[in-house]
Design a protein around this motif. Structure first.
Motif, mmCIF file in Angstrom:
data_model
loop_
_atom_site.group_PDB
_atom_site.id
_atom_site.type_symbol
_atom_site.label_atom_id
_atom_site.label_comp_id
_atom_site.label_asym_id
_atom_site.label_seq_id
_atom_site.Cartn_x
_atom_site.Cartn_y
_atom_site.Cartn_z
ATOM 1 N N ASP A 164 -6.616 -3.558 -2.436
ATOM 2 C CA ASP A 164 -6.787 -2.755 -1.224
ATOM 3 C C ASP A 164 -8.273 -2.633 -0.886
ATOM 4 O O ASP A 164 -9.105 -2.580 -1.788
ATOM 5 C CB ASP A 164 -6.186 -1.361 -1.450
ATOM 6 C CG ASP A 164 -6.245 -0.518 -0.187
ATOM 7 O OD1 ASP A 164 -5.504 -0.829 0.749
ATOM 8 O OD2 ASP A 164 -7.038 0.453 -0.142
ATOM 9 N N MET B 144 -0.904 6.695 -2.311
ATOM 10 C CA MET B 144 -1.652 6.851 -3.563
ATOM 11 C C MET B 144 -2.918 5.985 -3.605
ATOM 12 O O MET B 144 -3.843 6.302 -4.338
ATOM 13 C CB MET B 144 -0.781 6.495 -4.770
ATOM 14 C CG MET B 144 0.507 7.266 -4.872
ATOM 15 S SD MET B 144 0.301 9.055 -5.091
ATOM 16 C CE MET B 144 0.080 9.153 -6.863
ATOM 17 N N ASN B 145 -2.952 4.878 -2.880
ATOM 18 C CA ASN B 145 -4.215 4.132 -2.852
ATOM 19 C C ASN B 145 -4.852 4.115 -1.455
ATOM 20 O O ASN B 145 -6.057 4.077 -1.326
ATOM 21 C CB ASN B 145 -4.066 2.713 -3.437
ATOM 22 C CG ASN B 145 -3.237 1.771 -2.583
ATOM 23 O OD1 ASN B 145 -2.421 2.207 -1.755
ATOM 24 N ND2 ASN B 145 -3.408 0.484 -2.789
ATOM 25 N N ALA B 146 -4.009 4.210 -0.406
ATOM 26 C CA ALA B 146 -4.578 4.185 0.945
ATOM 27 C C ALA B 146 -5.372 5.458 1.233
ATOM 28 O O ALA B 146 -6.194 5.489 2.160
ATOM 29 C CB ALA B 146 -3.474 4.012 1.981
ATOM 30 N N ALA C 115 0.846 -1.196 0.000
ATOM 31 C CA ALA C 115 0.000 0.000 0.000
ATOM 32 C C ALA C 115 0.878 1.241 0.000
ATOM 33 O O ALA C 115 1.988 1.235 0.530
ATOM 34 C CB ALA C 115 -0.889 0.011 1.238
ATOM 35 N N SER C 116 0.409 2.304 -0.625
ATOM 36 C CA SER C 116 1.083 3.592 -0.540
ATOM 37 C C SER C 116 0.008 4.644 -0.352
ATOM 38 O O SER C 116 -1.186 4.349 -0.435
ATOM 39 C CB SER C 116 1.888 3.860 -1.812
ATOM 40 O OG SER C 116 1.020 3.973 -2.918
ATOM 41 N N LEU D 51 2.736 7.734 -11.082
ATOM 42 C CA LEU D 51 1.352 7.740 -10.608
ATOM 43 C C LEU D 51 0.756 9.138 -10.534
ATOM 44 O O LEU D 51 -0.433 9.325 -10.771
ATOM 45 C CB LEU D 51 1.273 7.084 -9.224
ATOM 46 C CG LEU D 51 1.538 5.577 -9.203
ATOM 47 C CD1 LEU D 51 1.514 5.073 -7.780
ATOM 48 C CD2 LEU D 51 0.500 4.839 -10.032
ATOM 49 N N HIS E 227 -4.344 -2.088 4.893
ATOM 50 C CA HIS E 227 -4.132 -1.739 3.493
ATOM 51 C C HIS E 227 -3.172 -2.696 2.794
ATOM 52 O O HIS E 227 -2.402 -3.392 3.431
ATOM 53 C CB HIS E 227 -3.576 -0.323 3.399
ATOM 54 C CG HIS E 227 -4.570 0.740 3.748
ATOM 55 N ND1 HIS E 227 -5.565 1.115 2.890
ATOM 56 C CD2 HIS E 227 -4.731 1.484 4.856
ATOM 57 C CE1 HIS E 227 -6.295 2.069 3.458
ATOM 58 N NE2 HIS E 227 -5.809 2.313 4.659
ATOM 59 N N ASN E 228 -3.221 -2.655 1.475
ATOM 60 C CA ASN E 228 -2.292 -3.428 0.665
ATOM 61 C C ASN E 228 -2.209 -2.781 -0.715
ATOM 62 O O ASN E 228 -2.900 -1.808 -0.993
ATOM 63 C CB ASN E 228 -2.761 -4.893 0.558
ATOM 64 C CG ASN E 228 -1.588 -5.848 0.390
ATOM 65 O OD1 ASN E 228 -0.625 -5.544 -0.300
ATOM 66 N ND2 ASN E 228 -1.668 -6.994 1.024
ATOM 67 N N ALA E 229 -1.361 -3.335 -1.544
ATOM 68 C CA ALA E 229 -1.246 -2.815 -2.903
ATOM 69 C C ALA E 229 -2.524 -3.088 -3.669
ATOM 70 O O ALA E 229 -3.219 -4.063 -3.413
ATOM 71 C CB ALA E 229 -0.081 -3.482 -3.611
ATOM 72 N N SER E 230 -2.873 -2.206 -4.598
ATOM 73 C CA SER E 230 -3.988 -2.461 -5.497
ATOM 74 C C SER E 230 -3.543 -2.012 -6.881
ATOM 75 O O SER E 230 -2.488 -1.409 -7.038
ATOM 76 C CB SER E 230 -5.228 -1.690 -5.050
ATOM 77 O OG SER E 230 -4.995 -0.305 -5.114
ATOM 78 N N MET F 224 -4.490 0.363 -8.417
ATOM 79 C CA MET F 224 -4.422 1.821 -8.444
ATOM 80 C C MET F 224 -3.022 2.351 -8.142
ATOM 81 O O MET F 224 -2.692 3.458 -8.539
ATOM 82 C CB MET F 224 -5.400 2.439 -7.441
ATOM 83 C CG MET F 224 -6.837 2.014 -7.613
ATOM 84 S SD MET F 224 -7.580 2.486 -9.184
ATOM 85 C CE MET F 224 -8.112 4.158 -8.819
ATOM 86 N N ASN F 225 -2.205 1.626 -7.400
ATOM 87 C CA ASN F 225 -0.831 2.099 -7.221
ATOM 88 C C ASN F 225 0.201 1.167 -7.862
ATOM 89 O O ASN F 225 1.236 1.623 -8.317
ATOM 90 C CB ASN F 225 -0.506 2.374 -5.739
ATOM 91 C CG ASN F 225 -0.424 1.145 -4.867
ATOM 92 O OD1 ASN F 225 -0.952 0.092 -5.205
ATOM 93 N ND2 ASN F 225 0.234 1.279 -3.745
ATOM 94 N N ALA G 150 -9.024 5.833 2.216
ATOM 95 C CA ALA G 150 -9.548 5.821 3.581
ATOM 96 C C ALA G 150 -10.286 7.105 3.935
ATOM 97 O O ALA G 150 -11.101 7.122 4.858
ATOM 98 C CB ALA G 150 -8.406 5.598 4.580
ATOM 99 N N TYR H 63 -10.089 -0.205 -0.060
ATOM 100 C CA TYR H 63 -10.818 0.938 -0.584
ATOM 101 C C TYR H 63 -10.813 0.999 -2.110
ATOM 102 O O TYR H 63 -11.010 2.048 -2.695
ATOM 103 C CB TYR H 63 -10.285 2.230 0.019
ATOM 104 C CG TYR H 63 -10.731 2.410 1.454
ATOM 105 C CD1 TYR H 63 -12.079 2.555 1.750
ATOM 106 C CD2 TYR H 63 -9.819 2.403 2.496
ATOM 107 C CE1 TYR H 63 -12.504 2.695 3.055
ATOM 108 C CE2 TYR H 63 -10.237 2.550 3.811
ATOM 109 C CZ TYR H 63 -11.583 2.698 4.085
ATOM 110 O OH TYR H 63 -12.002 2.837 5.369
ATOM 111 N N GLY I 91 -3.113 4.836 7.340
ATOM 112 C CA GLY I 91 -2.685 3.431 7.345
ATOM 113 C C GLY I 91 -2.043 2.993 8.649
ATOM 114 O O GLY I 91 -1.684 1.846 8.807
#
Lengths: 417, 417
Positions: B218, A248-250, A245-246, B258, B243-246, B248-249, A253, B220, A356
């Motif tokens: 992720d 940019m997507n978190a 996660a970064s 990005l 959270h995790n990677a999706s 979107m990132n 929230a 969201y 996060g």
């Protein structure tokens, strides 16, 4: 290749290849029978190694790229171990080795050569070598603490001889020591100079031992990591990126949908003499089509004061992290100057801190309101809400409203139509 | 509170509080001495429990929200265990318990009451209870296999009584069985109907036992998960998002930055009668300001044919995942109709398949070229390159070029100025 080894009749061709190689060597007049056996064994093992354990993917790409990055050996029987095909392919070099040693009359030198080549081929076939690669791992740590790394990332770290932590495009909320304790390994801080000018130090021997390069958030969050990947490619070092996660997507929230965000901007610290406002144009572009804007806020780590820089002294200022309040103040200052109605005192925004992590704080309100909200420690970021906000988004965001009445009234007036 | 317990003189006030409570109960005429001791003990333990172990955050928010979500007990000495303060706070209820049992002359009933309240307060103070909560975990699984979950996510899954896997907004490249084997627990597939209309089944008892809701990518990433979080809030169930990677990132893997992406669009399967093209307008908006567009491609899981739907038969079509080729064909068809030069046959795009997995495939080229590239199995996505592409981005992307000469020529002509 795939097709060949699936057809059991093809096992015969494997034996035939050995016979042909032996015949060819036997035809060369000045090679003794002993040498020809060793050469046959070596030729077979080398070509076998290259074909089964070195080359990746498939010669004819009729399998939709699904095998890219896998050796032929790894592809056999879809990776299932100890199948008949695998056993046969292990038996052939062993049989050939036995024949060679027999016909070379157990000559010590020839035995050594034959034995070594056999061992290399067999080790490569061990189940524990399955999908094992020497490479550079670029691993996202996510946004919180040491346990936000993925299981895959943790395994890569544990296999690595050297571990670097990139520490200037973002910061870890926990110390380097916590990571070292968790991994049971030393972690080297890689600062901007190191990553940008001494990337070869990081990449040294990465074709012989595993090296991990840890990045807060996701590896592709910042440009410099892209540089490192490009440099590794130039050096023919295999790179594996482990995503996480970064911001940019978190940032989802905060309640706004990620697909409604426009381009992301960075807000840098104003100085007495340097007050750049080009990001205002970017915000304006998003604003005009009603999109949200994620504003990443400046981080000043290892920066020198102008005086120290002028005198060439390597003395660094204490790290500074821009707060939501500072960002909002700067935005309002630019708005006052440009007066294009993009970020007015009553425009809605969402201040976010430590997204996060367990202490995440999110407050939605007008820019004017957010100036005075205390968000606590770093890292902060700010979202400017676009006018195309969906009703569902507003429904979620209002949970974070600084003042629910004001929020609802402005949403009704300027947003969600 | 924080201030109070940091000052060692304040320890005295803790003892004073006990004395005051006891005196107050003693003043009430019809309460026996024994009962007053038990009542004192109960009152102290209950209020102690509420103050130290139930309420979260701090009464006066002068610590910048850093303690939100932590009980006062957890905040003491910044979470360090076995400090003098903690030991003292454990000693007080024990001392009070001993006094109460003594003065109640070891009456069995009173002893039981006093003992139970002591045990509850002490258990809450155990280090192993630190930051333990009963809650709904919404956990991102990332993009690859079972090991792309974070360590924190895995711990949450292991603590959960029920585990749901959301399986319609995205798909896992591995089967549910693989997850069950890895977790050693049963995983229930939550389809669209379940999440959207039976969310209360998922949330049942989530205030008493831990429940995990797993999401590919992720949490969201999709609107429906937001719904679930809102519903849980309404039911006063604490929610923790991991959270995790999706996509979107992780799409950063294609080489574009990005922050240069505009809004994200979804391309849906055309049918004979329904060929929506509203996403073309979104692409156009991004295009006009030179931004990249991430196109998420349609997934059809558990969809009914029109005939089956009309007849009310719950027969579902096999799942369909849109390929890059299908998406490009639809885009070109719309371009032909609208003719606004947004996605021409020679516009540059990047086709991506299985981003974040070992078999990831990325090919950059003109739309015309991408029509015929085989990207293999799902999931696919497509990036339309914006004209504001930076030189560094082009440098990275060209590694994936279908035809390097064409790519470079078009970049020079239409992109990177």
């Amino acid at each position: 290749m795939i097709i060949l080894i699936h057809v059991s009749g093809a096992w015969l061709s494997c034996v035939l290849i050995v016979v042909v190689i032996k015949l060819l060597y036997s035809l060369i007049p000045f090679i003794s029978s002993e040498t020809s056996w060793t050469l046959t064994n070596l030729t077979f093992n080398i070509s076998h190694f290259v074909m089964f354990h070195w080359l990746q993917g498939t010669p004819i790409d009729n399998n939709q790229g699904a095998y890219d990055g896998l050796t032929v050996w790894e592809q056999i029987d879809d990776g299932v171990q100890f199948t008949a095909t695998r056993k046969f392919l292990m038996a052939v070099p062993i049989g050939l080795f036995l024949l060679s040693t027999h016909y070379t009359h157990y000559d010590v030198l020839q035995f050594a050569i034959n034995f070594c080549s056999l061992v290399i081929v067999l080790i490569a076939k061990l189940p524990s070598m399955h999908e094992v690669r020497v490479m550079l791992y670029v691993i996202g740590l996510g946004l919180g603490d040491e346990k936000d790394i993925t299981v895959k990332g943790l395994e890569a770290v544990k296999s690595s001889s050297r571990i670097y932590l990139e520490a200037y495009t973002s910061i870890l909320t926990i110390g380097k020591e916590k990571l070292e304790e968790y991994y049971g390994k030393e972690v080297v801080i890689a600062d901007r100079e190191m990553v940008e000018s001494e990337s070869d130090v990081i990449l040294a021997d990465a074709d012989k031992v595993d090296v991990s390069f840890l990045v807060v958030g996701d590896p592709y969050g910042a440009t410099t990591h892209t540089d490192l990947v490009i440099r590794a490619r130039e050096l023919n070092i295999p790179v594996k990126v482990i995503h996480n996660a970064s911001i940019m997507n978190a940032i989802g929230a905060c309640g706004l949908q990620l697909y409604n965000f426009g381009q992301t901007i960075s807000i840098v610290f104003f100085t007495e003499t340097w007050r750049p406002d080009s990001f205002y144009d970017r915000v304006k572009e998003n604003h005009q089509i009603g999109l949200h804007t994620l504003c990443l806020l400046d981080i000043k780590v290892k920066e020198q004061s102008i005086e120290n820089m002028a005198r060439g002294r390597l003395i660094y200022e204490p790290p500074r992290y821009m707060t939501v309040n500072e960002a909002v103040e700067q935005l309002l200052e630019i708005e006052e100057k440009r007066d294009e109605g993009i970020c007015k005192p009553d425009s809605l925004a969402i201040g976010c801190a430590r997204i996060g992590t367990d202490t995440q704080k999110i407050v939605a309100g007008t820019l004017e309101e957010l100036v005075n909200v205390d968000f606590g420690g770093p890292l902060h970021s700010l979202v400017l809400i676009g006018s195309r906000m969906h009703e569902m988004e507003a429904e979620f965001v209002k949970e974070y409203a600084y003042n629910l009445d004001t929020f609802n009234a402005i949403v009704k007036r300027d947003y969600v139509h």
